[in-house]
Design a protein around this motif. Structure first.
Motif, PDB file in Angstrom:
ATOM      1  N   VAL A  98       0.700  -1.107  -0.044  1.00  0.00           N
ATOM      2  CA  VAL A  98      -0.037   0.133  -0.008  1.00  0.00           C
ATOM      3  C   VAL A  98       0.811   1.279  -0.123  1.00  0.00           C
ATOM      4  O   VAL A  98       1.744   1.294   0.973  1.00  0.00           O
ATOM      5  N   ILE A  99       0.353   2.231  -0.813  1.00  0.00           N
ATOM      6  CA  ILE A  99       1.353   3.485  -1.094  1.00  0.00           C
ATOM      7  C   ILE A  99       0.476   4.582  -1.131  1.00  0.00           C
ATOM      8  O   ILE A  99      -0.754   4.395  -1.565  1.00  0.00           O
ATOM      9  N   LEU A 100       0.879   5.706  -0.599  1.00  0.00           N
ATOM     10  CA  LEU A 100       0.053   6.849  -0.554  1.00  0.00           C
ATOM     11  C   LEU A 100       0.175   7.447  -1.880  1.00  0.00           C
ATOM     12  O   LEU A 100       1.414   7.384  -2.507  1.00  0.00           O
ATOM     13  N   VAL A 101      -0.828   8.079  -2.495  1.00  0.00           N
ATOM     14  CA  VAL A 101      -0.693   8.728  -3.866  1.00  0.00           C
ATOM     15  C   VAL A 101      -1.144  10.434  -3.433  1.00  0.00           C
ATOM     16  O   VAL A 101      -2.271  10.292  -3.105  1.00  0.00           O
ATOM     17  N   ASN A 102      -0.317  11.214  -3.998  1.00  0.00           N
ATOM     18  CA  ASN A 102      -0.745  12.460  -3.862  1.00  0.00           C
ATOM     19  C   ASN A 102      -1.375  12.788  -5.288  1.00  0.00           C
ATOM     20  O   ASN A 102      -0.864  12.788  -6.343  1.00  0.00           O
ATOM     21  N   ARG A 103      -2.811  12.734  -5.104  1.00  0.00           N
ATOM     22  CA  ARG A 103      -3.536  12.881  -6.426  1.00  0.00           C
ATOM     23  C   ARG A 103      -3.246  14.228  -7.096  1.00  0.00           C
ATOM     24  O   ARG A 103      -3.589  14.368  -8.410  1.00  0.00           O
ATOM     25  N   GLY A 104      -2.963  15.038  -6.546  1.00  0.00           N
ATOM     26  CA  GLY A 104      -2.860  16.607  -7.031  1.00  0.00           C
ATOM     27  C   GLY A 104      -3.231  17.708  -5.960  1.00  0.00           C
ATOM     28  O   GLY A 104      -3.726  17.399  -5.086  1.00  0.00           O
ATOM     29  N   PHE A 105      -3.092  18.964  -6.805  1.00  0.00           N
ATOM     30  CA  PHE A 105      -3.742  20.075  -5.961  1.00  0.00           C
ATOM     31  C   PHE A 105      -4.994  20.488  -6.123  1.00  0.00           C
ATOM     32  O   PHE A 105      -5.590  20.406  -7.353  1.00  0.00           O
ATOM     33  N   VAL A 106      -5.539  20.844  -4.824  1.00  0.00           N
ATOM     34  CA  VAL A 106      -7.217  21.394  -5.178  1.00  0.00           C
ATOM     35  C   VAL A 106      -7.155  22.656  -4.484  1.00  0.00           C
ATOM     36  O   VAL A 106      -6.761  22.751  -3.233  1.00  0.00           O
ATOM     37  N   PRO A 107      -7.508  23.710  -5.044  1.00  0.00           N
ATOM     38  CA  PRO A 107      -7.681  25.038  -4.377  1.00  0.00           C
ATOM     39  C   PRO A 107      -8.710  25.012  -3.091  1.00  0.00           C
ATOM     40  O   PRO A 107      -9.567  24.046  -3.257  1.00  0.00           O
ATOM     41  N   GLU A 108      -8.362  25.705  -2.294  1.00  0.00           N
ATOM     42  CA  GLU A 108      -9.280  25.683  -0.925  1.00  0.00           C
ATOM     43  C   GLU A 108     -10.858  25.701  -1.418  1.00  0.00           C
ATOM     44  O   GLU A 108     -11.702  25.027  -0.629  1.00  0.00           O
ATOM     45  N   SER A 109     -11.319  26.594  -2.172  1.00  0.00           N
ATOM     46  CA  SER A 109     -12.589  26.850  -2.449  1.00  0.00           C
ATOM     47  C   SER A 109     -13.361  25.473  -3.159  1.00  0.00           C
ATOM     48  O   SER A 109     -14.481  25.378  -2.934  1.00  0.00           O
ATOM     49  N   LYS A 110     -12.432  24.666  -3.462  1.00  0.00           N
ATOM     50  CA  LYS A 110     -13.064  23.305  -4.305  1.00  0.00           C
ATOM     51  C   LYS A 110     -12.672  21.986  -3.417  1.00  0.00           C
ATOM     52  O   LYS A 110     -12.944  20.982  -3.856  1.00  0.00           O
ATOM     53  N   PHE A 111     -12.278  22.202  -2.209  1.00  0.00           N
ATOM     54  CA  PHE A 111     -11.767  21.054  -1.633  1.00  0.00           C
ATOM     55  C   PHE A 111     -12.881  20.372  -1.282  1.00  0.00           C
ATOM     56  O   PHE A 111     -13.127  19.094  -1.199  1.00  0.00           O
ATOM     57  N   GLY A 112     -14.093  20.908  -0.548  1.00  0.00           N
ATOM     58  CA  GLY A 112     -15.451  20.142  -0.237  1.00  0.00           C
ATOM     59  C   GLY A 112     -15.869  19.425  -1.415  1.00  0.00           C
ATOM     60  O   GLY A 112     -16.735  18.311  -1.091  1.00  0.00           O
ATOM     61  N   GLN A 113     -15.375  19.550  -2.806  1.00  0.00           N
ATOM     62  CA  GLN A 113     -16.181  18.948  -3.727  1.00  0.00           C
ATOM     63  C   GLN A 113     -15.548  17.596  -4.062  1.00  0.00           C
ATOM     64  O   GLN A 113     -15.871  16.688  -4.780  1.00  0.00           O
ATOM     65  N   ILE A 114     -14.280  17.402  -3.464  1.00  0.00           N
ATOM     66  CA  ILE A 114     -13.232  16.129  -3.808  1.00  0.00           C
ATOM     67  C   ILE A 114     -13.463  14.915  -2.971  1.00  0.00           C
ATOM     68  O   ILE A 114     -14.281  14.928  -1.958  1.00  0.00           O
ATOM     69  N   ARG A 115     -14.044  13.898  -3.840  1.00  0.00           N
ATOM     70  CA  ARG A 115     -14.504  12.713  -3.174  1.00  0.00           C
ATOM     71  C   ARG A 115     -13.225  11.629  -3.366  1.00  0.00           C
ATOM     72  O   ARG A 115     -12.487  11.867  -4.228  1.00  0.00           O
ATOM     73  N   PRO A 116     -13.187  10.444  -2.418  1.00  0.00           N
ATOM     74  CA  PRO A 116     -12.222   9.451  -2.662  1.00  0.00           C
ATOM     75  C   PRO A 116     -12.402   8.954  -4.139  1.00  0.00           C
ATOM     76  O   PRO A 116     -13.452   8.761  -4.561  1.00  0.00           O
ATOM     77  N   ALA A 117     -11.049   8.618  -4.733  1.00  0.00           N
ATOM     78  CA  ALA A 117     -11.325   7.961  -6.094  1.00  0.00           C
ATOM     79  C   ALA A 117     -11.561   6.421  -5.533  1.00  0.00           C
ATOM     80  O   ALA A 117     -11.276   6.074  -4.453  1.00  0.00           O
ATOM     81  N   SER A 118     -11.825   5.806  -6.548  1.00  0.00           N
ATOM     82  CA  SER A 118     -12.285   4.152  -6.206  1.00  0.00           C
ATOM     83  C   SER A 118     -12.126   3.278  -7.500  1.00  0.00           C
ATOM     84  O   SER A 118     -11.900   3.990  -8.666  1.00  0.00           O
ATOM     85  N   GLY A 119     -11.925   2.148  -7.144  1.00  0.00           N
ATOM     86  CA  GLY A 119     -11.746   1.279  -8.246  1.00  0.00           C
ATOM     87  C   GLY A 119     -10.063   1.096  -8.616  1.00  0.00           C
ATOM     88  O   GLY A 119      -9.270   1.631  -8.537  1.00  0.00           O
ATOM     89  N   PRO A 120      -9.957  -0.174  -9.769  1.00  0.00           N
ATOM     90  CA  PRO A 120      -8.524  -0.188 -10.096  1.00  0.00           C
ATOM     91  C   PRO A 120      -8.126   1.093 -10.966  1.00  0.00           C
ATOM     92  O   PRO A 120      -8.889   1.663 -11.672  1.00  0.00           O
ATOM     93  N   ASP A 121      -6.922   1.092 -11.172  1.00  0.00           N
ATOM     94  CA  ASP A 121      -6.134   2.248 -11.834  1.00  0.00           C
ATOM     95  C   ASP A 121      -4.868   1.765 -12.134  1.00  0.00           C
ATOM     96  O   ASP A 121      -4.176   1.108 -11.656  1.00  0.00           O
ATOM     97  N   THR A 122      -4.277   2.623 -13.184  1.00  0.00           N
ATOM     98  CA  THR A 122      -2.763   2.632 -13.316  1.00  0.00           C
ATOM     99  C   THR A 122      -2.340   3.817 -13.208  1.00  0.00           C
ATOM    100  O   THR A 122      -2.798   4.976 -13.962  1.00  0.00           O
ATOM    101  N   ILE A 123      -1.227   4.219 -12.276  1.00  0.00           N
ATOM    102  CA  ILE A 123      -0.859   5.533 -12.077  1.00  0.00           C
ATOM    103  C   ILE A 123       0.312   5.809 -12.637  1.00  0.00           C
ATOM    104  O   ILE A 123       1.283   4.883 -12.218  1.00  0.00           O
ATOM    105  N   ARG A 124       0.625   6.967 -13.341  1.00  0.00           N
ATOM    106  CA  ARG A 124       1.897   7.302 -13.615  1.00  0.00           C
ATOM    107  C   ARG A 124       2.337   8.423 -12.853  1.00  0.00           C
ATOM    108  O   ARG A 124       1.462   9.326 -12.733  1.00  0.00           O
ATOM    109  N   GLY A 125       3.466   8.377 -12.133  1.00  0.00           N
ATOM    110  CA  GLY A 125       3.966   9.318 -11.198  1.00  0.00           C
ATOM    111  C   GLY A 125       5.546   9.368 -10.899  1.00  0.00           C
ATOM    112  O   GLY A 125       6.336   8.477 -11.578  1.00  0.00           O
ATOM    113  N   PHE A 126       5.554   9.845  -9.798  1.00  0.00           N
ATOM    114  CA  PHE A 126       7.327  10.194  -9.471  1.00  0.00           C
ATOM    115  C   PHE A 126       7.293   9.659  -7.853  1.00  0.00           C
ATOM    116  O   PHE A 126       6.339  10.175  -6.998  1.00  0.00           O
ATOM    117  N   LEU A 127       8.044   8.750  -7.567  1.00  0.00           N
ATOM    118  CA  LEU A 127       8.511   8.564  -6.232  1.00  0.00           C
ATOM    119  C   LEU A 127       8.794   9.731  -5.416  1.00  0.00           C
ATOM    120  O   LEU A 127       9.780  10.503  -5.927  1.00  0.00           O
TER     121      LEU A 127
END
Length: 254
Positions: A124-153
């Protein structure tokens, strides 16, 4: 002939001279140290640019994580396959500066959105999904299901004396510390986290990172600092020279 009273008034130069030499040596040493730090910082940035530019490699097996150096892996380009642990997200408060004219990116006060991701090998690893402006933070919900993530350790972010205390009870943090965030999310800790790569126009939150912008924000001010220390050393020598010249001038006119 110089009178005894004039000799008594003549400023001594030995102690000020010794202090000037000592001060100049210390200041030049600080300037030299900054030049060395500049070389180290530029080598570090070059390494990050090389690691981040490579084709994404598979995630290191979770069974090997305890033996890995998170700092040496920082910004290694990877691809992770698995499924989101969709119970909760955590926010890390941050401020993103506006880019230069023509830049299309979210900016201002907001949060990085962290969520657990269960890899195919069971880790299990934590993913930083990205930046959200404070005014939109309440709209963010957990992602779900399988995925393939490209990113950087990424290695854990360090705290300093001015970092506010985290609020794990409400999953609010001020540093990207994967161990502390994982504990608040009831997930096992990992020695690093995964920074999701930006996809799309970068204006839809949560907006992942553009690695070029990320590397570009690494401060590299060591040359300016070095020049400041050398300038202070030169100024100190100049002040002593003026002091000595004034003393000789006063002595010769006595």
């Amino acid at each position: 002939m110089t009178s005894p009273s004039a000799k008594a008034k003549r400023p001594g130069l030995l102690l000020p001279g010794l202090l000037t030499v000592l001060g100049a040596v210390v200041l030049c040493g600080l300037g030299t140290w900054q030049l060395e730090r500049m070389q180290e910082k530029r080598a570090y940035i070059d390494r990050l640019e090389t690691q981040s530019a490579g084709a994404p490699a598979p995630m290191p097996p979770s069974t090997d994580w305890a033996k890995l150096d998170a700092g040496a892996l920082d910004l290694t380009h990877v691809v992770a396959k698995g499924s989101y642990a969709d119970e909760h997200v955590a926010g890390v408060r941050t401020t993103i500066a506006a880019g230069p004219p023509g830049t299309r990116q979210l900016s201002g006060f907001g949060r990085w959105i962290f969520q657990g991701f269960r890899l195919e090998d069971g880790g299990v690893i934590l993913v930083n999904r990205g930046f959200v402006p404070e005014s939109k933070f309440g709209q963010i919900r957990p992602a779900s299901g399988p995925d393939t993530i490209r990113g950087f350790l990424r290695a854990p972010e360090t705290r300093n004396a001015f970092t506010p205390a985290d609020l794990p009870a409400i999953r609010e943090f001020y540093t990207r510390d994967p161990a502390a965030i994982a504990a608040a999310l009831n997930l096992p800790p990992a020695p690093f986290y995964l920074e999701a790569e930006r996809e799309g126009d970068g204006l839809t939150p949560p907006a992942g990172v553009d690695v070029r912008e990320l590397i570009g924000r690494i401060p590299d001010n060591h040359l300016q600092y070095a020049l400041t220390w050398f300038a202070l050393a030169l100024t100190l020598v100049g002040v002593f020279g003026a002091y000595a010249w004034q003393g000789r001038k006063g002595a010769s006119s006595a």
